[in-house]
Every structure is written in C-alpha cells, then in structure tokens.
Write an enzyme that holds these catalytic residues in place. Sequence first.
Site, PDB file in Angstrom:
ATOM      1  N   GLY A   1      39.812  35.109  40.401  1.00 28.71           N
ATOM      2  CA  GLY A   1      40.939  35.959  40.007  1.00 28.71           C
ATOM      3  C   GLY A   1      42.077  35.191  39.364  1.00 28.71           C
TER       4      GLY A   1
ATOM      5  N   SER B   1      34.073  26.339  40.107  1.00 26.17           N
ATOM      6  CA  SER B   1      33.746  24.904  40.238  1.00 26.17           C
ATOM      7  C   SER B   1      34.747  24.191  41.150  1.00 26.17           C
ATOM      8  CB  SER B   1      33.658  24.218  38.871  1.00 26.17           C
ATOM      9  OG  SER B   1      34.715  24.569  38.016  1.00 26.17           O
TER      10      SER B   1
END
Length: 637
Positions: A479, A550
Amino acid sequence: MTDLVTDPIYKTDALIAEDIDAYLDVHQHKTMLRFITCGSVDDGKSTLIGRLLYDSKMIFEDQLEALQADSKRVGTQGQEIDFALLVDGLAAEREQGITIDVAYRFFTTEKRKFIVADTPGHEQYTRNMVTGASTADLAVILIDARKGVLVQTRRHSYLAHLIGIKNIVLAINKMDLVDYDQSVYDAILKDYTAFAHSIGITSFTPIPISGFKGDNITAHSEHTPWYTGPTLMAHLETVEVDQVSDQEKPLRMAVQWVNRPNLDFRGFSGQIAAGVVRVGDAVRVLPSGKTSTVSRIVTLDGDLEQAVAGQSVTLCFADEVDCSRGDVIAASDSPPQVADQFETTIVWMADEEMLPGRAYWLKIGTQTVSATVQQPKYQINVNTMEQLAAKTLDLNAIGVANLSTDRQIVFEPYAQNRTLGGFILIDKITNATVAAGMLHFSLRRAQNVHWQATDVSREHHALMKHQKPAVLWFTGLSGAGKSTIANLVEKRLARMNRHTFLLDGDNVRHGLNKDLGFTDADRVENIRRVGEVAKLMTDAGLIVITAFISPFRSEREMVRQMMQPGEFIEVHIDTPLADAEARDVKGLYKKARSGQLKNFTGIDSPYEAPLDPEIRIDTAGMTPDEAADAIVARLIP
Ligand code: ADP
C-alpha cells in the site's frame, strides 16, 4: 612406555638435570593431539578431564603457564586452516556479543601436548560440539557403565563421525560402580559396535575406566585383569594423528597471500594442508589449471629443500604464473576438483533459520565466495539418525542440501580433505557465522551445463532499442504506492519510446511464483526468481520496473550484484506504516490486524528499509504523478 607416565617426576627431573638441551629438544618436537570429550556431566566428563589434567600437571606444574601461552599461540596460527576459519568467525562474533561456548584446555605429558575441547553435551549445544570437534583428531565418547549406550552416546558418535574424526575412544566409565564386571563391559561393547557400524564407524578403541578412582587412566588397573588394551593416557599418547597421514596425500596449499617485496621476488605464502613439496616438483595452480615447477621453498629460517603438511612456507615458481589469494597450489598430476554446485551437509548455528535462496558468504580454505543453499533434501534427527523432510534448518539442525557458488571454487570431498572440503557460511549483513558445512561432491549438472555464448549480444539488443538497460527496483510496504507509481513511470517511458516491462508482485505470484507463499524462505525465493527474470530482461535490452515489497536487504543486495554495475536503481517508496495502513486499499492490513492474515509485512513480518537507495520517494509530500516525474528525470536526465 607407560613407566614414563607412572613415574613422571623422576624422569623429567633427571632429564632436565642431565641435559637441558636434550630436554628442550624433546619438548619442542612433541606432537600435538587435539581431542574432544563427549558426554553429559553425569557421565563423569568433568571428573575425567580433571583427572587427566591432574595427572599431567604433576609433570610440568611449573611450566604449565608457559605452555598455556604456547597453546594459545598454536590456536591463533592454526594447525589447520578450517580451525583458523571457525575461530576467526567466532572471534568476529564475540566482538558482537555472540559466543559459542567451547572451553579449550591444555596439558602435556612426556610424549605429547594435548588440547581438549570441552563442550556441553545436550542437543541444544550441537553447534558447540561441532565447533569443538572441527579441530579434533580424536573423540572420547564417555559411557556410564550403569546406563549403557544412550541417545546422547549415539548423537555424539554421529557428530564426531560426521565431522570426520577418525579416532574414536569408547571410554566405558564408572566401572567401579559395576564391580569391574567384564560382562557389563562386554554387553555395552556389543551394543555400541552394532550402532557404530550402522553409521559407518569402522573402528574404535574401547577402554574400561573409572575417572573417579583412576582405573586404566595412566596405569593398568588391578581390578580389570581381563582388559589387555592400552590405558587411556597411553592410547592418547601413541595414537597416530592426521598430520602424519596428511603427508602421504597429494600436495595441497591454499594461497593466503602473494609475497612480492620487490620486482625480483614473487612467492605464494600459505600453510601446506596436505602432502609434501620439493624444489623441482611440478605443480598446478587452481582454478586456472596453469602449471609450473617449484624453484624455491622459502621460510623465515631460510630456504628448504622440501616442506610437509602443517608447515607454513612461501613457494616460488620457475615461470610467471598467475596465482592469487584464494587459489590452491596442488600436485600437477593429481589436482583437486573445481566446481560451483555441490551436495553438502550443513550444521546450522544461528538463531535465525536458514533461508534457502539467500546469498551467504562461503569461506573454504582461503577462498571467499557468495553462495546460496537450496531447500534441504532432508534433515537428520541426530538422536535416531532418521531422515526427516525439511523446508529449512533451525538452530542446531543438521541437513543435506545442494549449494551453489557464484564462481568456481577449488575443493575436495570433506572425507578426503577437511581443509578443502569444510566450509563456513557467514551472514552478509550481520557478519555472523551461521553454519558449518562439508562438501560431499560436485553435482554433475554443474559440469554439463555450460554458458552458451550467443551471437546477438546484450549490447546488440540494447543498441537496437536505442537505450541503456536498467532495473528500477521499487521497494516499500504494502500500500505504499509501488504499483501506482510504477505504472505511471512505465506510461511516461512508453511515451518517450522506451522499451520497458513492468513486473508486478501480485501478477508474478499468479504465474511464475504461484507455488510460493509468504514465509521468509518463500519471500527470499520470490525475489531471487524475479531478480533472475529482471536480469534476462536487461540482457534483452529492456528497462525493467519491478514492484515488489522485497522486504529484506540481503535479497535486494543479491539482485544488485546480479546486474551490471550501475544498472540496478533502488527506489524506496517510503510511506510510513500508519499511512499505508490508513489507505488499506486492499483491506489487507485489517485482515492482518485481526489475525486472519499471517506473515504480513510491517505487522508480523519485518520490513528492512534501504539504507542508501538511489531514489527515495516520500509519498506523504508528493502526488503519484510528481513521484513518477522525479523517477523518470533521474533515469533519463
Ligand atoms: P503497493 O503497490 O505499494 O502495494 P498500491 O500502489 O497498490 O501500493 O496502493 C497505493 C495506494 O495509495 C493507491 O490507492 C494510491 O492511490 C494511494 N496513494 C495515495 N497517495 C499516494 C502517493 N502519494 N503515492 C502513491 N500512492 C498514493
């Protein structure tokens, strides 16, 4: 032979009085035996070590201090490279407050010097035992005669054998408490023999003792007339140590440094791990495979005609051959192997579990390379020797797994050469030693899959597209705005006629990575695959944009290393957790907070923000369009 031990004070004093030089000479040339004692406190381990120290202290009480200093010196120089490696690794950790507890004790007799590694026996100390055993020539496995072969007897024997200790002493202790009964001893021996054979131990030396009463420690006990073997001390003093048999193997020397004080001298320094080298010998440097002959063997005490395993020397060659730190000098006609994929046994030593696919530093001999471990083939239950399915390895776990290195290394199977077959793994971020391991063999597929040189090169691909390939690697919380901004960036680039491809986290998980979940291990593998795909795309000349959370620095660093210098551009979409959670576009934060979604980044799974990204976007102070403009301006000035 044993009278020296039973009447030590007299002999030593006499020798010192008669000929101090002879005495010092004997002492100087005494061999060293490193051994480990295995057993829990109840088995009488402390009592036995105390007894050995006490008996030997009688000999050299006044010199003990000096000899202890001596033992430390041996420790830092390293009799074996693998020992030095582990000790180096552990010293680095100690600075950071992590300690693997192994107490080393020194003692000496007329015949030999000894270093005993005393490690705790419980399963949670497996890594301690492995550390202690990694330098040992011999293991004393203690058994309480009243209890016989126990689970820990099996564990300790298995570990000692795994580490490659060839000399195993089965000390059947507390014989005084079973009335020195031969049938008790015989029954235990029968039990242990069957077990030992089942795990591949072909020979061992059983001795009935009482550490407490001193039976069969330095003198034969009158209570065990049925026992005709050596006393424990006599065995420790006379057992053949590896250094001798090492000399019979082909020459191996890992180059520690290149010695070039001036233009006229170029030598290669290191410790000979195996074999003998003579002036005039044909040698081969690996991995390059270049050959030459030895022109000089230089030491601080002058030149030698020959040197043997255990000695530290500088070798000079007759020809100008490329050779640098990490290379291995070997006998020309029987060189070690060179490979980059292996089957290994790994002992995991860190609190954090192993992450298959993560890149760790691997140290072997004097070589340091980057390595990744695959999901284990199986884990070994060290109490039952059963093979269990495993996705990872936790603290103290032992497993068999394939491993690959980023370049070819010179190695030998651990069973043949501990120095060139034993390795440690180091976390790239924390520098902690996380594992010790043993190479079994190289995988044949590594030898058969070659890099295919293609005629249309990556430069050609890029030229046709009139652009410089790059990877814009977006990272940030869920988000944060990665997809939104990445999409805008790609649209702008497309308008500028750039050839791009956007790899989006959610999309890749529908196809290429649909077998992966959200555990740490799966996240590592997710990013590894995306990195490889991004790399292929840059080879095709594309500008790749990736939008993945990541979360780990290690993997982002790994991908950076895969790319050509300057091609990896890390873009941190830096949105505070509170803001991302307030947006909650996909309702995922709500689910995570209520416990319906496990391992959610920022909630119950960590996010490691980049320390020094090429681009940082503060979404609180910028609209998505402004962010996209800033990124494009940075990519195409
Ligand atoms: P991610 O890909 O990082 O999970 P998304 O791009 O899917 O995030 O969602 C980010 C959400 O935040 C979008 O709904 C976007 O409209 C909104 N948003 C609000 N302000 C910003 C901003 N300054 N930058 C990026 N996204 C923003």
